[in-house]
Design a protein around this motif. Structure first.
Motif, PDB file in Angstrom:
ATOM      1  N   UNK A   1       1.245 -25.838  -8.314  1.00 34.00           N
ATOM      2  CA  UNK A   1       2.503 -26.450  -7.872  1.00 34.00           C
ATOM      3  C   UNK A   1       3.257 -25.554  -6.885  1.00 34.00           C
ATOM      4  N   UNK A   2       3.406 -24.284  -7.227  1.00 39.26           N
ATOM      5  CA  UNK A   2       4.216 -23.371  -6.409  1.00 39.26           C
ATOM      6  C   UNK A   2       3.564 -23.101  -5.054  1.00 39.26           C
ATOM      7  N   UNK A   3       2.266 -22.780  -5.045  1.00 42.81           N
ATOM      8  CA  UNK A   3       1.596 -22.441  -3.799  1.00 42.81           C
ATOM      9  C   UNK A   3       0.564 -21.354  -4.015  1.00 42.81           C
ATOM     10  N   UNK A   4       0.667 -20.262  -3.274  1.00 38.84           N
ATOM     11  CA  UNK A   4      -0.288 -19.166  -3.365  1.00 38.84           C
ATOM     12  C   UNK A   4       0.441 -17.829  -3.348  1.00 38.84           C
ATOM     13  N   UNK A   5      -0.253 -16.819  -3.816  1.00 42.02           N
ATOM     14  CA  UNK A   5       0.252 -15.447  -3.740  1.00 42.02           C
ATOM     15  C   UNK A   5      -0.740 -14.602  -2.960  1.00 42.02           C
ATOM     16  N   UNK A   6      -0.230 -13.892  -1.965  1.00 44.21           N
ATOM     17  CA  UNK A   6      -1.022 -12.886  -1.271  1.00 44.21           C
ATOM     18  C   UNK A   6      -0.832 -11.579  -2.034  1.00 44.21           C
ATOM     19  N   UNK A   7      -1.925 -11.053  -2.591  1.00 42.69           N
ATOM     20  CA  UNK A   7      -1.852  -9.842  -3.414  1.00 42.69           C
ATOM     21  C   UNK A   7      -2.527  -8.685  -2.699  1.00 42.69           C
ATOM     22  N   UNK A   8      -1.809  -7.587  -2.539  1.00 42.84           N
ATOM     23  CA  UNK A   8      -2.356  -6.392  -1.901  1.00 42.84           C
ATOM     24  C   UNK A   8      -2.438  -5.289  -2.952  1.00 42.84           C
ATOM     25  N   UNK A   9      -3.672  -4.971  -3.350  1.00 38.02           N
ATOM     26  CA  UNK A   9      -3.864  -3.981  -4.401  1.00 38.02           C
ATOM     27  C   UNK A   9      -3.653  -2.555  -3.900  1.00 38.02           C
ATOM     28  N   UNK A  10      -3.603  -2.402  -2.606  1.00 40.98           N
ATOM     29  CA  UNK A  10      -3.453  -1.073  -2.017  1.00 40.98           C
ATOM     30  C   UNK A  10      -2.567  -1.182  -0.786  1.00 40.98           C
ATOM     31  N   UNK A  11      -1.774  -0.161  -0.535  1.00 40.15           N
ATOM     32  CA  UNK A  11      -0.945  -0.125   0.668  1.00 40.15           C
ATOM     33  C   UNK A  11      -1.101   1.248   1.319  1.00 40.15           C
ATOM     34  N   UNK A  12      -1.729   1.312   2.486  1.00 41.07           N
ATOM     35  CA  UNK A  12      -1.966   2.604   3.129  1.00 41.07           C
ATOM     36  C   UNK A  12      -0.702   3.287   3.623  1.00 41.07           C
ATOM     37  N   UNK A  13       0.425   2.574   3.628  1.00 41.85           N
ATOM     38  CA  UNK A  13       1.678   3.187   4.109  1.00 41.85           C
ATOM     39  C   UNK A  13       2.742   3.198   3.012  1.00 41.85           C
ATOM     40  N   UNK A  14       2.330   3.079   1.751  1.00 43.05           N
ATOM     41  CA  UNK A  14       3.314   2.913   0.672  1.00 43.05           C
ATOM     42  C   UNK A  14       4.284   4.083   0.560  1.00 43.05           C
ATOM     43  N   UNK A  15       3.793   5.320   0.728  1.00 42.65           N
ATOM     44  CA  UNK A  15       4.684   6.472   0.595  1.00 42.65           C
ATOM     45  C   UNK A  15       5.753   6.473   1.685  1.00 42.65           C
ATOM     46  N   UNK A  16       5.355   6.123   2.898  1.00 37.24           N
ATOM     47  CA  UNK A  16       6.322   6.078   4.000  1.00 37.24           C
ATOM     48  C   UNK A  16       7.251   4.886   3.832  1.00 37.24           C
ATOM     49  N   UNK A  17       6.695   3.740   3.393  1.00 34.85           N
ATOM     50  CA  UNK A  17       7.500   2.531   3.225  1.00 34.85           C
ATOM     51  C   UNK A  17       8.531   2.687   2.107  1.00 34.85           C
ATOM     52  N   UNK A  18       8.280   3.593   1.168  1.00 29.18           N
ATOM     53  CA  UNK A  18       9.264   3.842   0.110  1.00 29.18           C
ATOM     54  C   UNK A  18      10.573   4.341   0.719  1.00 29.18           C
ATOM     55  N   UNK A  19      10.460   5.157   1.741  1.00 24.92           N
ATOM     56  CA  UNK A  19      11.654   5.681   2.415  1.00 24.92           C
ATOM     57  C   UNK A  19      12.120   4.769   3.536  1.00 24.92           C
ATOM     58  N   UNK A  20      11.179   4.040   4.135  1.00 26.09           N
ATOM     59  CA  UNK A  20      11.513   3.161   5.259  1.00 26.09           C
ATOM     60  C   UNK A  20      11.046   1.737   4.950  1.00 26.09           C
ATOM     61  N   UNK A  21      11.843   0.967   4.195  1.00 24.40           N
ATOM     62  CA  UNK A  21      11.459  -0.395   3.805  1.00 24.40           C
ATOM     63  C   UNK A  21      11.318  -1.343   4.990  1.00 24.40           C
ATOM     64  N   UNK A  22      11.758  -0.894   6.181  1.00 25.67           N
ATOM     65  CA  UNK A  22      11.589  -1.735   7.368  1.00 25.67           C
ATOM     66  C   UNK A  22      10.119  -2.089   7.595  1.00 25.67           C
ATOM     67  N   UNK A  23       9.206  -1.214   7.155  1.00 24.04           N
ATOM     68  CA  UNK A  23       7.778  -1.485   7.316  1.00 24.04           C
ATOM     69  C   UNK A  23       7.367  -2.719   6.521  1.00 24.04           C
ATOM     70  N   UNK A  24       7.835  -2.803   5.275  1.00 22.73           N
ATOM     71  CA  UNK A  24       7.528  -3.971   4.444  1.00 22.73           C
ATOM     72  C   UNK A  24       8.209  -5.222   4.976  1.00 22.73           C
ATOM     73  N   UNK A  25       9.463  -5.068   5.406  1.00 18.53           N
ATOM     74  CA  UNK A  25      10.216  -6.221   5.904  1.00 18.53           C
ATOM     75  C   UNK A  25       9.555  -6.816   7.142  1.00 18.53           C
TER      76      UNK A  25
END
Length: 225
Positions: free
Chosen positions: A157-181
């Motif tokens: 009903x809802x749709x789909x989920x894109x799941x990323x089990x790994x993020x190569x920039x996660x440490x940097x994105x923790x400080x700079x959420x603009x990457x995720x946005x």
């Protein structure tokens, strides 16, 4: 006391990578997936737990099982993910701090948007090469090619989920959420619909999940044309 040999390391890395790609897993699931005996998997899991790479968790669905104690699942810790992270995280974060201090937050945002262009740039070619795949599945291929170990989960009903089990920039994105946005906005543009990030590895979640709502017939036609 068991002696750990160098010949064990490749198999142990396979166990860790399987958890990385497939998410938190039971020992039985790992044994089946890797064609190993349960005893061998538990031996490697014990070592991974001992060195802080893996932790045992109670399954979320524990209440749905019948008799018996529910099997624990094993998930990578932040330390465990470090082994798969791209190098130079500290250098990348320092460079973005310098960019923010000297050129302002708009410059960081512009950098994040430029980095996320791989999503829209690569989507058409991957879609053309895999006409049988849904738009979300094409996105998963694009992200996997960039090191995100992505997959798609259908939600009735809802749709789909894109799941990323790994993020190569996660440490940097923790400080700079603009990457995720910027990534989220690029996903929305390529699909032609509003999407919502429900969780990110950068903020301590086990998996990055993006909710893709079920498309109306008009939107489906728009995406495929």
């Amino acid at each position: 006391m068991e002696i750990v040999t160098d010949t064990d390391l490749p198999t142990r890395q396979r166990v860790a990578r399987s958890i990385l790609v497939n998410g938190p897993s039971t020992a039985a699931a790992l044994a089946e997936r890797l064609d190993l005996t349960p005893a061998a998997v538990r031996r490697h899991l014990d070592q991974l737990i001992a060195d802080g790479s893996v932790e045992a968790r109670e399954p979320r669905s524990a209440g749905s099982r019948g008799r018996g104690r529910p099997a624990k699942v094993f998930a990578l810790t932040e330390h465990g993910r470090d082994g798969f992270e791209a190098q130079y995280d500290d250098l990348a974060a320092e460079a973005l701090r310098f960019l923010s201090e000297t050129a302002g937050p708009d410059a960081v945002r512009a950098f994040a948007e430029r980095r996320a262009t791989f999503i829209e740039t690569r989507f058409p070619a991957v879609a053309a090469a895999h006409p049988e795949a849904s738009p979300a599945e094409v996105l998963a291929m694009v992200f996997s090619d960039e090191g995100y170990a992505a997959s798609v989960r259908e939600l009735p009903v809802v749709g789909e989920q894109l799941c990323q089990q790994h993020c190569p920039v996660s440490h940097v994105a923790h400080e700079f959420p603009q990457l995720c946005e910027a990534e989220t906005e690029a996903i929305g543009r390529v699909l032609g619909t509003h999407v919502q990030r429900l969780a990110t590895i950068a903020h301590g979640d086990g998996v990055c999940t993006t909710c893709i709502p079920a498309a109306t017939p008009d939107k489906k036609e728009q995406v495929t044309t």
